[in-house]
Design a protein around this motif. Structure first.
Motif, PDB file in Angstrom:
ATOM      1  N   GLY A 301       0.816  -1.210   0.000  1.00 25.74           N
ATOM      2  CA  GLY A 301       0.000   0.000   0.000  1.00 25.74           C
ATOM      3  C   GLY A 301       0.844   1.252   0.000  1.00 25.74           C
ATOM      4  N   TYR A 302       1.914   1.227   0.788  1.00 24.22           N
ATOM      5  CA  TYR A 302       2.823   2.386   0.840  1.00 24.22           C
ATOM      6  C   TYR A 302       3.589   2.551  -0.459  1.00 24.22           C
ATOM      7  CZ  TYR A 302       7.536   4.258   1.547  1.00 24.22           C
ATOM      8  OH  TYR A 302       8.726   4.913   1.393  1.00 24.22           O
ATOM      9  N   LEU A 303       4.189   1.468  -0.961  1.00 24.80           N
ATOM     10  CA  LEU A 303       5.036   1.557  -2.148  1.00 24.80           C
ATOM     11  C   LEU A 303       4.259   1.987  -3.388  1.00 24.80           C
ATOM     12  CD1 LEU A 303       7.291  -1.628  -1.798  1.00 24.80           C
ATOM     13  CD2 LEU A 303       7.978   0.760  -1.459  1.00 24.80           C
ATOM     14  N   VAL A 304       3.041   1.486  -3.514  1.00 29.71           N
ATOM     15  CA  VAL A 304       2.306   1.679  -4.766  1.00 29.71           C
ATOM     16  C   VAL A 304       1.420   2.921  -4.738  1.00 29.71           C
ATOM     17  CG1 VAL A 304       0.651   0.634  -6.360  1.00 29.71           C
ATOM     18  CG2 VAL A 304       2.326  -0.809  -5.187  1.00 29.71           C
ATOM     19  N   TYR A 305       0.686   3.127  -3.643  1.00 26.91           N
ATOM     20  CA  TYR A 305      -0.373   4.140  -3.671  1.00 26.91           C
ATOM     21  C   TYR A 305      -0.069   5.401  -2.866  1.00 26.91           C
ATOM     22  CZ  TYR A 305      -2.785   0.045  -5.457  1.00 26.91           C
ATOM     23  OH  TYR A 305      -3.127  -1.069  -6.187  1.00 26.91           O
ATOM     24  N   GLY A 306       0.697   5.303  -1.809  1.00 28.62           N
ATOM     25  CA  GLY A 306       1.002   6.487  -1.009  1.00 28.62           C
ATOM     26  C   GLY A 306      -0.244   7.157  -0.479  1.00 28.62           C
ATOM     27  N   ASP A 307      -0.264   8.487  -0.535  1.00 29.60           N
ATOM     28  CA  ASP A 307      -1.375   9.225   0.077  1.00 29.60           C
ATOM     29  C   ASP A 307      -2.640   9.253  -0.779  1.00 29.60           C
ATOM     30  OD1 ASP A 307      -0.665  10.963  -1.907  1.00 29.60           O
ATOM     31  OD2 ASP A 307      -0.315  12.687  -0.596  1.00 29.60           O
ATOM     32  N   SER A 308      -2.669   8.508  -1.900  1.00 26.53           N
ATOM     33  CA  SER A 308      -3.931   8.390  -2.638  1.00 26.53           C
ATOM     34  C   SER A 308      -4.855   7.362  -1.983  1.00 26.53           C
ATOM     35  CB  SER A 308      -3.671   7.986  -4.096  1.00 26.53           C
ATOM     36  OG  SER A 308      -3.086   6.698  -4.178  1.00 26.53           O
ATOM     37  N   LEU A 309      -4.329   6.579  -1.028  1.00 24.53           N
ATOM     38  CA  LEU A 309      -5.176   5.670  -0.254  1.00 24.53           C
ATOM     39  C   LEU A 309      -6.112   6.462   0.636  1.00 24.53           C
ATOM     40  CD1 LEU A 309      -2.762   2.850   1.003  1.00 24.53           C
ATOM     41  CD2 LEU A 309      -4.629   2.605  -0.623  1.00 24.53           C
ATOM     42  N   GLU A 472     -13.592  14.811   9.693  1.00 26.86           N
ATOM     43  CA  GLU A 472     -14.184  13.790   8.837  1.00 26.86           C
ATOM     44  C   GLU A 472     -15.706  13.728   9.009  1.00 26.86           C
ATOM     45  OE1 GLU A 472     -13.099  11.676   6.511  1.00 26.86           O
ATOM     46  OE2 GLU A 472     -11.132  12.601   6.555  1.00 26.86           O
ATOM     47  N   PHE A 473     -16.281  14.826   9.463  1.00 30.48           N
ATOM     48  CA  PHE A 473     -17.713  14.786   9.768  1.00 30.48           C
ATOM     49  C   PHE A 473     -18.548  14.724   8.497  1.00 30.48           C
ATOM     50  CE2 PHE A 473     -21.800  16.870  10.562  1.00 30.48           C
ATOM     51  CZ  PHE A 473     -22.264  16.071  11.586  1.00 30.48           C
ATOM     52  N   ASN A 474     -19.423  13.747   8.444  1.00 32.14           N
ATOM     53  CA  ASN A 474     -20.408  13.633   7.374  1.00 32.14           C
ATOM     54  C   ASN A 474     -21.794  13.760   7.981  1.00 32.14           C
ATOM     55  OD1 ASN A 474     -18.559  13.176   5.304  1.00 32.14           O
ATOM     56  ND2 ASN A 474     -18.520  10.975   5.692  1.00 32.14           N
ATOM     57  N   LYS A 512     -14.063  10.767  -7.369  1.00 27.50           N
ATOM     58  CA  LYS A 512     -13.768  12.160  -7.038  1.00 27.50           C
ATOM     59  C   LYS A 512     -12.577  12.222  -6.088  1.00 27.50           C
ATOM     60  CE  LYS A 512     -15.862  16.314  -5.028  1.00 27.50           C
ATOM     61  NZ  LYS A 512     -17.070  16.877  -4.380  1.00 27.50           N
ATOM     62  N   PRO A 513     -11.554  13.034  -6.400  1.00 26.19           N
ATOM     63  CA  PRO A 513     -10.379  13.125  -5.521  1.00 26.19           C
ATOM     64  C   PRO A 513     -10.750  13.639  -4.132  1.00 26.19           C
ATOM     65  CG  PRO A 513      -9.939  14.113  -7.661  1.00 26.19           C
ATOM     66  CD  PRO A 513     -11.417  13.859  -7.601  1.00 26.19           C
ATOM     67  N   ASP A 514      -9.966  13.233  -3.140  1.00 24.80           N
ATOM     68  CA  ASP A 514     -10.106  13.739  -1.775  1.00 24.80           C
ATOM     69  C   ASP A 514      -8.707  14.097  -1.291  1.00 24.80           C
ATOM     70  OD1 ASP A 514     -10.784  14.413   0.759  1.00 24.80           O
ATOM     71  OD2 ASP A 514     -11.514  12.439   1.375  1.00 24.80           O
ATOM     72  N   LEU A 515      -8.222  15.248  -1.745  1.00 21.43           N
ATOM     73  CA  LEU A 515      -6.833  15.636  -1.498  1.00 21.43           C
ATOM     74  C   LEU A 515      -6.590  16.027  -0.047  1.00 21.43           C
ATOM     75  CD1 LEU A 515      -6.206  17.767  -4.739  1.00 21.43           C
ATOM     76  CD2 LEU A 515      -5.826  15.314  -4.364  1.00 21.43           C
ATOM     77  N   GLY A 516      -7.644  16.276   0.698  1.00 20.51           N
ATOM     78  CA  GLY A 516      -7.467  16.658   2.099  1.00 20.51           C
ATOM     79  C   GLY A 516      -7.726  15.535   3.078  1.00 20.51           C
ATOM     80  N   PHE A 517      -7.711  14.295   2.604  1.00 22.18           N
ATOM     81  CA  PHE A 517      -8.064  13.156   3.458  1.00 22.18           C
ATOM     82  C   PHE A 517      -7.171  13.070   4.695  1.00 22.18           C
ATOM     83  CE2 PHE A 517      -7.590   8.703   4.729  1.00 22.18           C
ATOM     84  CZ  PHE A 517      -8.905   8.350   4.957  1.00 22.18           C
ATOM     85  N   TYR A 518      -5.878  13.291   4.543  1.00 23.13           N
ATOM     86  CA  TYR A 518      -4.938  13.122   5.667  1.00 23.13           C
ATOM     87  C   TYR A 518      -4.703  14.411   6.446  1.00 23.13           C
ATOM     88  CZ  TYR A 518      -3.820   8.548   3.724  1.00 23.13           C
ATOM     89  OH  TYR A 518      -3.894   7.260   3.276  1.00 23.13           O
ATOM     90  N   SER A 519      -5.357  15.498   6.040  1.00 17.62           N
ATOM     91  CA  SER A 519      -5.131  16.770   6.715  1.00 17.62           C
ATOM     92  C   SER A 519      -6.362  17.268   7.445  1.00 17.62           C
ATOM     93  CB  SER A 519      -4.692  17.826   5.707  1.00 17.62           C
ATOM     94  OG  SER A 519      -5.671  18.017   4.713  1.00 17.62           O
TER      95      SER A 519
END
Length: 519
Positions: A301-309, A472-474, A512-519
């Motif tokens: 998961g780390y090697l291939v996808y990084g923060d797109s997970l 992460e509130f929905n 749909k991208p979620d570029l702020g997932f880890y922030s």
């Protein structure tokens, strides 16, 4: 999840009991039995010999059942947890946690062996071994608290697995039909389909469910690795890690604990062994298998996808048939797990309301009410990632890290004091006894693990609560239904790259991208 594997003496079918010809004390009443009752039992039970159950499981098969109990829904979120903690830190934490929970499983097994060798009533069928360990170690109040803690854990696991199964089914509908169905509606449909199974008195023949769950998880791990290898050339070179945040580290600890913590079931499984004293072998086998399953998935998961997970690695697998095969396997595991996890929780509530053992309208009302409560929480928190972190950081930390060490040092002190003084105790060991009668290395290791568990679990719980209520509130499903909603997502693949838009699949579409997932 807490269940036993013996069909003749199923833990959730019969009340905790012992042969009344040997004693008038059942194992549920054992904590209040007088010493003279214990002595009278010795006339029929040879306590000098280790407990042996000729119809039980050998240590190797028991180890496989422990793997089936542990490995499952948490594995899809493990790579995300490792990336949250910034790979090397996360990998080290993962290895340390596996070592810690292996040790706590070992001492929990020793604790149950102390009960078997000290109180003969436990050599007969016992419905709630873990609470009994707590009661013998630290008194009746502790027994009650352990029981409540296990029930809360089972409720939380039920919600997480209901959400995960529903999400996977939604992805399968998108992949196979091109259509879509609201996730909130799918939660209701899955719960409605499971409800009739919950009316069964107890899943007496569900021992095979654990075996199938282990097989499906193992197959899913293989497919995750294969799918990641296929995506490697396209995604590895552009994969990157998010900026490190201490709150993300604590959240990852909650996910990791959810993935390796299943200790509430261990004493029950151990009691169904031919020779419970060999449970240590089962523990070593189980966690070795777990390490070989988990660590490669995290590395890929780390090697291939990084923060797109994101919450799960499954949508990041770009080969659709592999992605959906993993979805099916993990969904089967979640559904099998749900049918088992629900049952002890429901029987516990039935005991409170004095529901008759035979099928009737009271059982229907009580079990439907519990299912409604699980659905309500699932519809209120329609994302399983932060909820998984919350369960892992709170009750699972208690039952899998803190309580096993705490109970063992008290029970070991009680046993050694009895052996040294030659006088059986009538009360649990005191803290002075704990310090005096435990070997210092064991005492120091257990205290260190308890302190780490309290600090790490507390921080993970706090971070998960913050995550649930803020970043992460929905909107709950029953609120969002009254609001204008965007069109339903039609793509089921989370593409890789800094902008989450890279795929090697011909005519493939990205979610749909979620570029702020880890922030």
């Amino acid at each position: 999840m807490s269940f036993t594997l013996s069909r003749d003496n199923y833990a959730f079918d019969d009340p905790c009991r012992k042969n009344t010809q040997n004693s008038s004390c059942s194992c549920e009443e054992a904590s209040s039995c007088e010493h003279k009752e214990r002595n009278s039992s010795h006339s029929d039970v040879d306590m000098s010999k280790p407990f042996f159950n000729p119809a039980g499981l050998n240590w190797f098969v028991t180890g496989l059942f422990v793997v089936g109990d542990l490995a499952g829904g948490g594995i899809v979120a493990l790579p995300t947890a490792i990336i949250q903690a910034e790979f090397w830190t996360g990998l080290i934490v993962c290895i340390i946690l596996i070592a810690v929970v292996t040790y706590t499983a070992y001492v929990l097994g020793l604790s149950w062996n102390i009960l078997l060798s000290t109180w003969p009533e436990y050599r007969h069928h016992c419905r709630k071994p873990y609470p009994e360990i707590g009661g013998r170690a630290m008194g009746p109040l502790c027994k009650l608290l352990v029981s409540i803690c296990i029930d809360v854990t089972q409720f939380g696991i039920s919600v997480v697995y209901l959400l995960l199964a529903s999400k996977n089914i939604q992805n399968m509908i998108i992949a196979f039909s091109g259509g879509n169905l609201s996730f909130c509606i799918l939660v209701l449909i899955v719960a409605a389909c499971l409800l009739p199974l919950c009316f069964l008195k107890s899943p007496q023949d569900f021992w095979w469910a654990v075996v199938i769950a282990m097989m499906t998880t193992s197959a899913a791990v293989i497919l995750i690795i294969v799918g990641s290898i296929i995506d490697y050339d396209s995604c590895h070179s552009i994969a990157k890690l998010p900026k490190f945040k201490i709150t993300n580290l604590f959240l990852s600890m909650g996910t990791l604990l959810f993935s390796v913590g299943g200790h509430s079931a261990f004493p029950t499984i151990q009691h169904d062994m031919k020779q419970p004293r060999e449970f240590t072998k089962s523990v070593i086998l189980a966690f070795t298998i777990m390490a070989f399953m988990y660590i490669p998935v995290c590395i890929m998961g780390y090697l291939v996808y990084g923060d797109s997970l994101r919450d799960s690695i499954i949508p990041s697998i770009q080969t659709v048939w592999i992605q959906q095969a993993i979805n099916i396997l993990i969904t089967i595991h979640c559904i099998l797990t749900l049918t088992i996890v629900f049952n002890p929780l429901m029987q516990e509530v039935e005991d409170v309301f004095h529901v008759p053992q035979k099928f009737g309208i009271k059982r229907v009302f009580v079990r439907t009410g519990i299912m409604i409560a699980v659905v309500f929480v699932a519809e209120s928190v329609p994302t399983f990632g932060p909820l998984l972190d919350l369960v892992g950081g709170s009750t699972l930390t208690l039952t899998s890290v803190i309580l096993p060490c705490l109970f063992y040092i008290y029970l070991n002190a009680y046993k050694r004091k009895e052996e040294i003084t030659g006088k059986p105790g009538t009360e649990p060991a005191s803290w002075r006894d704990v310090v005096m009668y435990n070997e210092k290395p064991t005492l120091y290791i257990c205290i260190a693990i308890i302190i780490i568990g309290i600090i790490g679990g507390g921080c993970a719980t706090f971070s998960a609560i913050v995550e649930l209520t803020t970043t992460e509130f929905n909107l709950p499903c029953y609120v969002s239904v009254f609001k204008t909603r965007p069109p339903l997502e039609e793509a089921q693949t989370n593409c890789c790259g800094p902008l989450q838009n890279v795929t090697h699949i011909m005519n493939g579409t990205c979610s749909k991208p979620d570029l702020g997932f880890y922030s």
